[in-house]
Design a protein around this motif. Structure first.
Motif, PDB file in Angstrom:
ATOM      1  N   ARG A  14       0.848  -1.187   0.000  1.00 52.16           N
ATOM      2  CA  ARG A  14       0.000   0.000   0.000  1.00 52.16           C
ATOM      3  C   ARG A  14       0.889   1.245   0.000  1.00 52.16           C
ATOM      4  O   ARG A  14       2.025   1.213   0.467  1.00 52.16           O
ATOM      5  CB  ARG A  14      -0.939   0.029   1.200  1.00 52.16           C
ATOM      6  CG  ARG A  14      -0.261   0.204   2.551  1.00 52.16           C
ATOM      7  CD  ARG A  14      -1.298   0.100   3.668  1.00 52.16           C
ATOM      8  NE  ARG A  14      -0.688   0.243   4.992  1.00 52.16           N
ATOM      9  CZ  ARG A  14      -1.347   0.055   6.134  1.00 52.16           C
ATOM     10  NH1 ARG A  14      -2.629  -0.304   6.117  1.00 52.16           N
ATOM     11  NH2 ARG A  14      -0.722   0.223   7.279  1.00 52.16           N
ATOM     12  N   GLN A  15       0.308   2.312  -0.527  1.00 51.28           N
ATOM     13  CA  GLN A  15       1.014   3.585  -0.534  1.00 51.28           C
ATOM     14  C   GLN A  15       0.044   4.696  -0.175  1.00 51.28           C
ATOM     15  O   GLN A  15      -0.940   4.927  -0.882  1.00 51.28           O
ATOM     16  CB  GLN A  15       1.658   3.869  -1.894  1.00 51.28           C
ATOM     17  CG  GLN A  15       2.533   5.104  -1.894  1.00 51.28           C
ATOM     18  CD  GLN A  15       3.373   5.221  -3.154  1.00 51.28           C
ATOM     19  OE1 GLN A  15       3.045   4.683  -4.200  1.00 51.28           O
ATOM     20  NE2 GLN A  15       4.493   5.927  -3.036  1.00 51.28           N
ATOM     21  N   ALA A  16       0.331   5.358   0.926  1.00 52.36           N
ATOM     22  CA  ALA A  16      -0.455   6.494   1.364  1.00 52.36           C
ATOM     23  C   ALA A  16       0.151   7.772   0.789  1.00 52.36           C
ATOM     24  O   ALA A  16       1.350   7.802   0.460  1.00 52.36           O
ATOM     25  CB  ALA A  16      -0.482   6.560   2.883  1.00 52.36           C
ATOM     26  N   PRO A  17      -0.637   8.832   0.662  1.00 48.54           N
ATOM     27  CA  PRO A  17      -0.116  10.090   0.116  1.00 48.54           C
ATOM     28  C   PRO A  17       1.104  10.578   0.882  1.00 48.54           C
ATOM     29  O   PRO A  17       1.092  10.638   2.119  1.00 48.54           O
ATOM     30  CB  PRO A  17      -1.296  11.046   0.275  1.00 48.54           C
ATOM     31  CG  PRO A  17      -2.496  10.181   0.264  1.00 48.54           C
ATOM     32  CD  PRO A  17      -2.073   8.911   0.955  1.00 48.54           C
ATOM     33  N   GLY A  18       2.159  10.893   0.160  1.00 49.61           N
ATOM     34  CA  GLY A  18       3.362  11.421   0.775  1.00 49.61           C
ATOM     35  C   GLY A  18       4.236  10.398   1.476  1.00 49.61           C
ATOM     36  O   GLY A  18       5.221  10.762   2.125  1.00 49.61           O
ATOM     37  N   LYS A  19       3.869   9.122   1.349  1.00 51.53           N
ATOM     38  CA  LYS A  19       4.641   8.071   2.023  1.00 51.53           C
ATOM     39  C   LYS A  19       5.158   7.064   1.013  1.00 51.53           C
ATOM     40  O   LYS A  19       4.652   6.945  -0.091  1.00 51.53           O
ATOM     41  CB  LYS A  19       3.779   7.368   3.070  1.00 51.53           C
ATOM     42  CG  LYS A  19       3.379   8.270   4.230  1.00 51.53           C
ATOM     43  CD  LYS A  19       2.690   7.468   5.315  1.00 51.53           C
ATOM     44  CE  LYS A  19       2.368   8.341   6.518  1.00 51.53           C
ATOM     45  NZ  LYS A  19       1.707   7.553   7.614  1.00 51.53           N
ATOM     46  N   GLN A  20       6.158   6.310   1.439  1.00 55.82           N
ATOM     47  CA  GLN A  20       6.686   5.261   0.591  1.00 55.82           C
ATOM     48  C   GLN A  20       5.735   4.057   0.573  1.00 55.82           C
ATOM     49  O   GLN A  20       4.979   3.828   1.521  1.00 55.82           O
ATOM     50  CB  GLN A  20       8.058   4.812   1.094  1.00 55.82           C
ATOM     51  CG  GLN A  20       9.169   5.819   0.843  1.00 55.82           C
ATOM     52  CD  GLN A  20      10.541   5.249   1.147  1.00 55.82           C
ATOM     53  OE1 GLN A  20      10.688   4.364   1.982  1.00 55.82           O
ATOM     54  NE2 GLN A  20      11.549   5.743   0.457  1.00 55.82           N
ATOM     55  N   ARG A  21       5.791   3.319  -0.527  1.00 55.39           N
ATOM     56  CA  ARG A  21       5.021   2.097  -0.609  1.00 55.39           C
ATOM     57  C   ARG A  21       5.537   1.110   0.432  1.00 55.39           C
ATOM     58  O   ARG A  21       6.755   0.987   0.618  1.00 55.39           O
ATOM     59  CB  ARG A  21       5.146   1.493  -2.003  1.00 55.39           C
ATOM     60  CG  ARG A  21       3.982   0.623  -2.386  1.00 55.39           C
ATOM     61  CD  ARG A  21       3.938   0.270  -3.855  1.00 55.39           C
ATOM     62  NE  ARG A  21       4.626   1.117  -4.763  1.00 55.39           N
ATOM     63  CZ  ARG A  21       4.111   1.571  -5.909  1.00 55.39           C
ATOM     64  NH1 ARG A  21       2.869   1.267  -6.215  1.00 55.39           N
ATOM     65  NH2 ARG A  21       4.817   2.304  -6.720  1.00 55.39           N
ATOM     66  N   GLU A  22       4.631   0.422   1.097  1.00 58.68           N
ATOM     67  CA  GLU A  22       5.039  -0.511   2.141  1.00 58.68           C
ATOM     68  C   GLU A  22       4.350  -1.855   1.972  1.00 58.68           C
ATOM     69  O   GLU A  22       3.212  -1.941   1.509  1.00 58.68           O
ATOM     70  CB  GLU A  22       4.717   0.061   3.529  1.00 58.68           C
ATOM     71  CG  GLU A  22       3.245   0.273   3.801  1.00 58.68           C
ATOM     72  CD  GLU A  22       2.955   0.694   5.237  1.00 58.68           C
ATOM     73  OE1 GLU A  22       3.887   0.693   6.067  1.00 58.68           O
ATOM     74  OE2 GLU A  22       1.791   1.013   5.526  1.00 58.68           O
ATOM     75  N   LEU A  23       5.043  -2.891   2.399  1.00 59.17           N
ATOM     76  CA  LEU A  23       4.499  -4.241   2.349  1.00 59.17           C
ATOM     77  C   LEU A  23       3.463  -4.405   3.448  1.00 59.17           C
ATOM     78  O   LEU A  23       3.717  -4.085   4.606  1.00 59.17           O
ATOM     79  CB  LEU A  23       5.616  -5.262   2.521  1.00 59.17           C
ATOM     80  CG  LEU A  23       5.208  -6.729   2.553  1.00 59.17           C
ATOM     81  CD1 LEU A  23       4.606  -7.157   1.228  1.00 59.17           C
ATOM     82  CD2 LEU A  23       6.417  -7.600   2.891  1.00 59.17           C
ATOM     83  N   VAL A  24       2.317  -4.926   3.075  1.00 56.19           N
ATOM     84  CA  VAL A  24       1.232  -5.142   4.029  1.00 56.19           C
ATOM     85  C   VAL A  24       1.117  -6.609   4.405  1.00 56.19           C
ATOM     86  O   VAL A  24       1.031  -6.958   5.574  1.00 56.19           O
ATOM     87  CB  VAL A  24      -0.108  -4.657   3.432  1.00 56.19           C
ATOM     88  CG1 VAL A  24      -1.269  -4.988   4.367  1.00 56.19           C
ATOM     89  CG2 VAL A  24      -0.054  -3.168   3.140  1.00 56.19           C
ATOM     90  N   ALA A  25       1.126  -7.479   3.383  1.00 52.40           N
ATOM     91  CA  ALA A  25       0.942  -8.901   3.643  1.00 52.40           C
ATOM     92  C   ALA A  25       1.517  -9.698   2.484  1.00 52.40           C
ATOM     93  O   ALA A  25       1.594  -9.200   1.356  1.00 52.40           O
ATOM     94  CB  ALA A  25      -0.542  -9.234   3.825  1.00 52.40           C
TER      95      ALA A  25
END
Length: 116
Positions: free
Chosen positions: A38-49
């Motif tokens: 997932r990637q939130a505004p202004g943040k890096q993409r991150e592994l969720v599952a």
């Protein structure tokens, strides 16, 4: 060439639930681990599952106990059941395979919004 189509996103109130789906084309699905990022505004993409071909799962600490990843190899589809959603879960969610993640290749994703 494998392609993924994510769906199921939308607007939900805090504490609500959504189920994301990711349909994969091509034969690679059954021999690949699958991941949700997932990637939130202004943040890096991150592994969720993540889920292996054998069904072993791993989760980011921030979603453990709330999200569940699963896969249906017969349908070439991976799911992400999201419960007890929080405003901080709001992001664009992407499914992928590790090889394409390493290549920086992503689909369009599906937007999840959490707001009252």
């Amino acid at each position: 060439q494998v392609q993924f189509v994510e769906s199921g996103g939308g607007l939900v109130q805090p504490g609500g639930s959504l189920r994301l789906s990711c349909a994969a084309s091509g034969s690679i699905f059954r021999i690949s681990d699958m991941v949700w990022y997932r990637q939130a505004p202004g943040k890096q993409r991150e592994l969720v599952a993540a889920i292996s071909t054998g069904g072993n799962t791993n989760y980011a600490d921030s979603v453990k106990g709330r999200f569940t990843i699963s896969r249906d190899n017969a349908k070439n589809t991976v799911y992400l059941q999201m419960n007890s959603l929080k405003p901080e879960d709001m992001a664009v969610y992407y499914c992928n395979i590790p090889r394409r993640v390493a290549m920086g290749s992503w689909g369009q994703g599906t937007q999840v919004s959490v707001s009252s």
